[in-house]
Design a protein around this motif. Sequence first.
Motif, PDB file in Angstrom:
ATOM      1  N   VAL A  69       0.984  -1.499   0.294  1.00 23.97           N
ATOM      2  CA  VAL A  69       0.540   0.004  -0.586  1.00 23.97           C
ATOM      3  C   VAL A  69       1.146   1.057  -0.274  1.00 23.97           C
ATOM      4  O   VAL A  69       1.913   1.661   0.725  1.00 23.97           O
ATOM      5  CB  VAL A  69      -0.431  -0.209   1.410  1.00 23.97           C
ATOM      6  CG1 VAL A  69      -2.097   1.547   1.474  1.00 23.97           C
ATOM      7  CG2 VAL A  69      -1.509  -0.379   1.232  1.00 23.97           C
ATOM      8  N   ILE A  70       0.370   2.785  -0.736  1.00 28.79           N
ATOM      9  CA  ILE A  70       1.373   3.280  -1.127  1.00 28.79           C
ATOM     10  C   ILE A  70      -0.013   4.511  -0.354  1.00 28.79           C
ATOM     11  O   ILE A  70      -0.956   4.365  -1.072  1.00 28.79           O
ATOM     12  CB  ILE A  70       1.473   4.197  -2.596  1.00 28.79           C
ATOM     13  CG1 ILE A  70       2.355   2.970  -2.815  1.00 28.79           C
ATOM     14  CG2 ILE A  70       2.999   5.058  -2.245  1.00 28.79           C
ATOM     15  CD1 ILE A  70       3.057   2.899  -4.259  1.00 28.79           C
ATOM     16  N   GLU A  71       0.439   5.269   0.746  1.00 29.12           N
ATOM     17  CA  GLU A  71      -0.511   5.794   1.520  1.00 29.12           C
ATOM     18  C   GLU A  71      -0.028   7.458   0.986  1.00 29.12           C
ATOM     19  O   GLU A  71       1.084   7.463   0.425  1.00 29.12           O
ATOM     20  CB  GLU A  71       0.300   6.296   2.977  1.00 29.12           C
ATOM     21  CG  GLU A  71      -0.339   5.014   3.724  1.00 29.12           C
ATOM     22  CD  GLU A  71       0.517   4.469   4.635  1.00 29.12           C
ATOM     23  OE1 GLU A  71       0.607   5.732   5.477  1.00 29.12           O
ATOM     24  OE2 GLU A  71       0.740   3.505   5.271  1.00 29.12           O
TER      25      GLU A  71
ATOM     26  N   SER B 265       2.956  -0.628   4.737  1.00 30.73           N
ATOM     27  CA  SER B 265       2.538   0.266   3.486  1.00 30.73           C
ATOM     28  C   SER B 265       3.307   1.786   4.033  1.00 30.73           C
ATOM     29  O   SER B 265       3.982   1.863   5.093  1.00 30.73           O
ATOM     30  CB  SER B 265       0.681   0.506   3.997  1.00 30.73           C
ATOM     31  OG  SER B 265       0.134   1.614   4.726  1.00 30.73           O
ATOM     32  N   ILE B 266       3.527   2.354   2.645  1.00 31.12           N
ATOM     33  CA  ILE B 266       4.648   3.490   3.439  1.00 31.12           C
ATOM     34  C   ILE B 266       3.778   4.751   2.447  1.00 31.12           C
ATOM     35  O   ILE B 266       3.276   4.906   1.144  1.00 31.12           O
ATOM     36  CB  ILE B 266       6.238   3.493   2.699  1.00 31.12           C
ATOM     37  CG1 ILE B 266       5.680   2.566   1.662  1.00 31.12           C
ATOM     38  CG2 ILE B 266       6.040   1.956   3.739  1.00 31.12           C
ATOM     39  CD1 ILE B 266       7.624   2.806   1.028  1.00 31.12           C
TER      40      ILE B 266
ATOM     41  N   ALA C 219       8.317   5.404  -3.523  1.00 31.73           N
ATOM     42  CA  ALA C 219       7.385   3.879  -2.184  1.00 31.73           C
ATOM     43  C   ALA C 219       7.620   3.187  -3.084  1.00 31.73           C
ATOM     44  O   ALA C 219       8.316   1.824  -2.204  1.00 31.73           O
ATOM     45  CB  ALA C 219       5.940   4.850  -2.358  1.00 31.73           C
ATOM     46  N   ALA C 220       7.131   2.488  -3.809  1.00 29.37           N
ATOM     47  CA  ALA C 220       7.391   0.807  -4.937  1.00 29.37           C
ATOM     48  C   ALA C 220       7.996   0.622  -5.604  1.00 29.37           C
ATOM     49  O   ALA C 220       8.604  -0.187  -5.092  1.00 29.37           O
ATOM     50  CB  ALA C 220       6.299   1.579  -6.389  1.00 29.37           C
ATOM     51  N   MET C 221       9.417   1.403  -5.585  1.00 30.33           N
ATOM     52  CA  MET C 221      10.968   1.407  -5.542  1.00 30.33           C
ATOM     53  C   MET C 221      10.721   0.253  -4.434  1.00 30.33           C
ATOM     54  O   MET C 221      11.948  -0.839  -4.354  1.00 30.33           O
ATOM     55  CB  MET C 221      11.921   1.959  -6.069  1.00 30.33           C
ATOM     56  CG  MET C 221      11.714   2.792  -7.582  1.00 30.33           C
ATOM     57  SD  MET C 221      12.500   1.967  -8.790  1.00 30.33           S
ATOM     58  CE  MET C 221      13.666   1.689  -9.218  1.00 30.33           C
ATOM     59  N   ASP C 222      11.298   1.220  -3.930  1.00 31.87           N
ATOM     60  CA  ASP C 222      11.387   0.849  -1.542  1.00 31.87           C
ATOM     61  C   ASP C 222      10.638  -0.746  -1.692  1.00 31.87           C
ATOM     62  O   ASP C 222      10.713  -1.480  -1.126  1.00 31.87           O
ATOM     63  CB  ASP C 222      10.969   1.648  -0.588  1.00 31.87           C
ATOM     64  CG  ASP C 222      12.515   2.580  -1.077  1.00 31.87           C
ATOM     65  OD1 ASP C 222      13.201   2.479  -2.254  1.00 31.87           O
ATOM     66  OD2 ASP C 222      11.583   4.451  -0.340  1.00 31.87           O
ATOM     67  N   LEU C 223       9.291  -0.731  -1.963  1.00 33.52           N
ATOM     68  CA  LEU C 223       8.551  -1.341  -1.882  1.00 33.52           C
ATOM     69  C   LEU C 223       8.934  -3.177  -2.477  1.00 33.52           C
ATOM     70  O   LEU C 223       8.901  -4.144  -2.447  1.00 33.52           O
ATOM     71  CB  LEU C 223       6.572  -1.321  -1.910  1.00 33.52           C
ATOM     72  CG  LEU C 223       6.331  -0.437  -0.571  1.00 33.52           C
ATOM     73  CD1 LEU C 223       4.863  -0.134  -0.962  1.00 33.52           C
ATOM     74  CD2 LEU C 223       6.084  -1.116   0.434  1.00 33.52           C
TER      75      LEU C 223
ATOM     76  N   GLN D 184      11.899  -3.854  -3.986  1.00 36.55           N
ATOM     77  CA  GLN D 184      12.867  -3.869  -4.098  1.00 36.55           C
ATOM     78  C   GLN D 184      12.940  -5.058  -2.344  1.00 36.55           C
ATOM     79  O   GLN D 184      12.889  -6.119  -2.499  1.00 36.55           O
ATOM     80  CB  GLN D 184      14.047  -3.342  -3.864  1.00 36.55           C
ATOM     81  CG  GLN D 184      13.725  -2.673  -5.255  1.00 36.55           C
ATOM     82  CD  GLN D 184      14.950  -1.827  -5.619  1.00 36.55           C
ATOM     83  OE1 GLN D 184      16.353  -2.262  -5.835  1.00 36.55           O
ATOM     84  NE2 GLN D 184      14.556  -0.092  -4.887  1.00 36.55           N
ATOM     85  N   ALA D 185      12.105  -4.226  -1.345  1.00 36.27           N
ATOM     86  CA  ALA D 185      12.248  -5.052  -0.379  1.00 36.27           C
ATOM     87  C   ALA D 185      11.036  -6.542  -0.203  1.00 36.27           C
ATOM     88  O   ALA D 185      11.133  -7.400   0.638  1.00 36.27           O
ATOM     89  CB  ALA D 185      11.939  -4.039   1.275  1.00 36.27           C
ATOM     90  N   ASN D 186      10.285  -6.340  -0.812  1.00 38.38           N
ATOM     91  CA  ASN D 186       9.072  -6.619  -1.040  1.00 38.38           C
ATOM     92  C   ASN D 186       9.083  -8.173  -2.555  1.00 38.38           C
ATOM     93  O   ASN D 186       7.724  -7.145  -2.969  1.00 38.38           O
ATOM     94  CB  ASN D 186       7.489  -7.242  -0.991  1.00 38.38           C
ATOM     95  CG  ASN D 186       7.706  -6.243   1.204  1.00 38.38           C
ATOM     96  OD1 ASN D 186       7.984  -6.491   1.572  1.00 38.38           O
ATOM     97  ND2 ASN D 186       8.164  -4.501   0.773  1.00 38.38           N
ATOM     98  N   PRO D 187       9.906  -8.394  -2.720  1.00 29.88           N
ATOM     99  CA  PRO D 187       9.650  -9.256  -3.869  1.00 29.88           C
ATOM    100  C   PRO D 187       8.967 -10.197  -4.752  1.00 29.88           C
ATOM    101  O   PRO D 187       8.142 -10.419  -5.100  1.00 29.88           O
ATOM    102  CB  PRO D 187      10.897  -9.808  -4.361  1.00 29.88           C
ATOM    103  CG  PRO D 187      11.859 -10.674  -3.010  1.00 29.88           C
ATOM    104  CD  PRO D 187      11.025  -9.206  -2.231  1.00 29.88           C
ATOM    105  N   ASP D 188       7.772 -10.717  -2.990  1.00 28.76           N
ATOM    106  CA  ASP D 188       6.967 -11.275  -3.878  1.00 28.76           C
ATOM    107  C   ASP D 188       5.657 -10.365  -3.752  1.00 28.76           C
ATOM    108  O   ASP D 188       4.270 -11.001  -4.253  1.00 28.76           O
ATOM    109  CB  ASP D 188       6.585 -11.969  -2.271  1.00 28.76           C
ATOM    110  CG  ASP D 188       6.350 -11.245  -1.136  1.00 28.76           C
ATOM    111  OD1 ASP D 188       7.249 -10.454  -1.022  1.00 28.76           O
ATOM    112  OD2 ASP D 188       5.775 -12.090  -0.167  1.00 28.76           O
ATOM    113  N   VAL D 189       5.479  -9.135  -3.712  1.00 34.04           N
ATOM    114  CA  VAL D 189       4.639  -8.009  -4.254  1.00 34.04           C
ATOM    115  C   VAL D 189       3.705  -8.336  -5.037  1.00 34.04           C
ATOM    116  O   VAL D 189       4.608  -8.520  -6.519  1.00 34.04           O
ATOM    117  CB  VAL D 189       4.438  -6.992  -3.437  1.00 34.04           C
ATOM    118  CG1 VAL D 189       3.897  -5.646  -3.797  1.00 34.04           C
ATOM    119  CG2 VAL D 189       4.534  -7.329  -2.048  1.00 34.04           C
TER     120      VAL D 189
END
Length: 347
Positions: free
Chosen positions: A184-186, A215-216, A228-232, A234-239
């Motif tokens: 989630v991107i807030e 959620s960030i 935000a999406a780059m961070d999310l 890369q940190a969570n490849p299963d998203v």
Amino acid sequence: MTTIFDRRSIALMLGAAMLGMAGAAAAADYPAPVPLAQGSQADTKAFKPTAKITIAYMPPATEFNYYIAIGEGIKARAAKAGVDTFMLAPQSGADINGQMGMIQDAITRKVDAIILSTHDEAAAAPLVKLAVDKGIAVIVVNSDIAAFPTPVHAVVGYSQRKGTHLIGDYLLKKLAGKPATVAVIEGQPGYHSTERVGGFLDAVKGTPGITVKASIPGGWNVEGGNTAAMDLLQANPDVDVVFAANDYMIMGAALAAKSLGRSGLTLLGNDGDTAALEEIQAGTVTATVNTTPFVMGEIAFDVTLDVLNGKFPGGFVETPENIVDKDTVLPVLQAADRLYPKPSRSY
């Protein structure tokens, strides 16, 4: 305590009627207003018809085409009614102090009404109170806030939590029981972000196989959504699903997905921004909540005029919203006179 939020059936009927025409009809009539929370309603009986009216439209920023689209709806209605309108807004949605100075300027100019949208209700409240005390009508737009920090004459907007609940429901239907990992991107912290994220999470929570991983915040803009999406991602490849609280951030997420070579993601936004609608048509973004900002502007103007003419009883007026995806976006893009900016080409 009376609140504004027991009104789903009215909204659904209105939305179905208006959106079934692809937003092509003008907002000549709006649904019956629902009372605001106790203590939130300013006196609408103090206004009498006036010969010449000046209305200031004051969105939080000019960087968002969404707010310009609302303004175009206001301008279209004002031109037909012979009413003077002007827009005052800072360039950046983060420039809260800039907007507060502009509200003070509108008060000094002794406008008849202010149609206001702000990213900081608490900061705006003292100036809103000053405007109301000076006999200026204040109509809050693009909100369904139950209790503005100080009384206002009307609130006009879509049900933010309901709208993003709809796109959560859309996701579940699209998944058809398959598992998914969601990020989630807030937006910037505040009422709008809380309601939009909350509606989506309400829809998906407790569903077997659905995991909300992170959620960030994304700052409401394309750049913030991209970061935000780059961070999310890369940190969570299963998203495999990203929901963002507005279209600008989900467009930023689409850029991040392309940069990372992440195809096949489900990307969900909120607003009905022209650029996002075109990205849906192109297959870059999956779906959005189309909150019909041009129509919202028309309705906000109608409500404001009724306040100034002593015809508005007070309350919240809900504007239509629906889900738009690749199967339904074409008629919306073809109604180009109801969009701002216009689509980049004819559809």
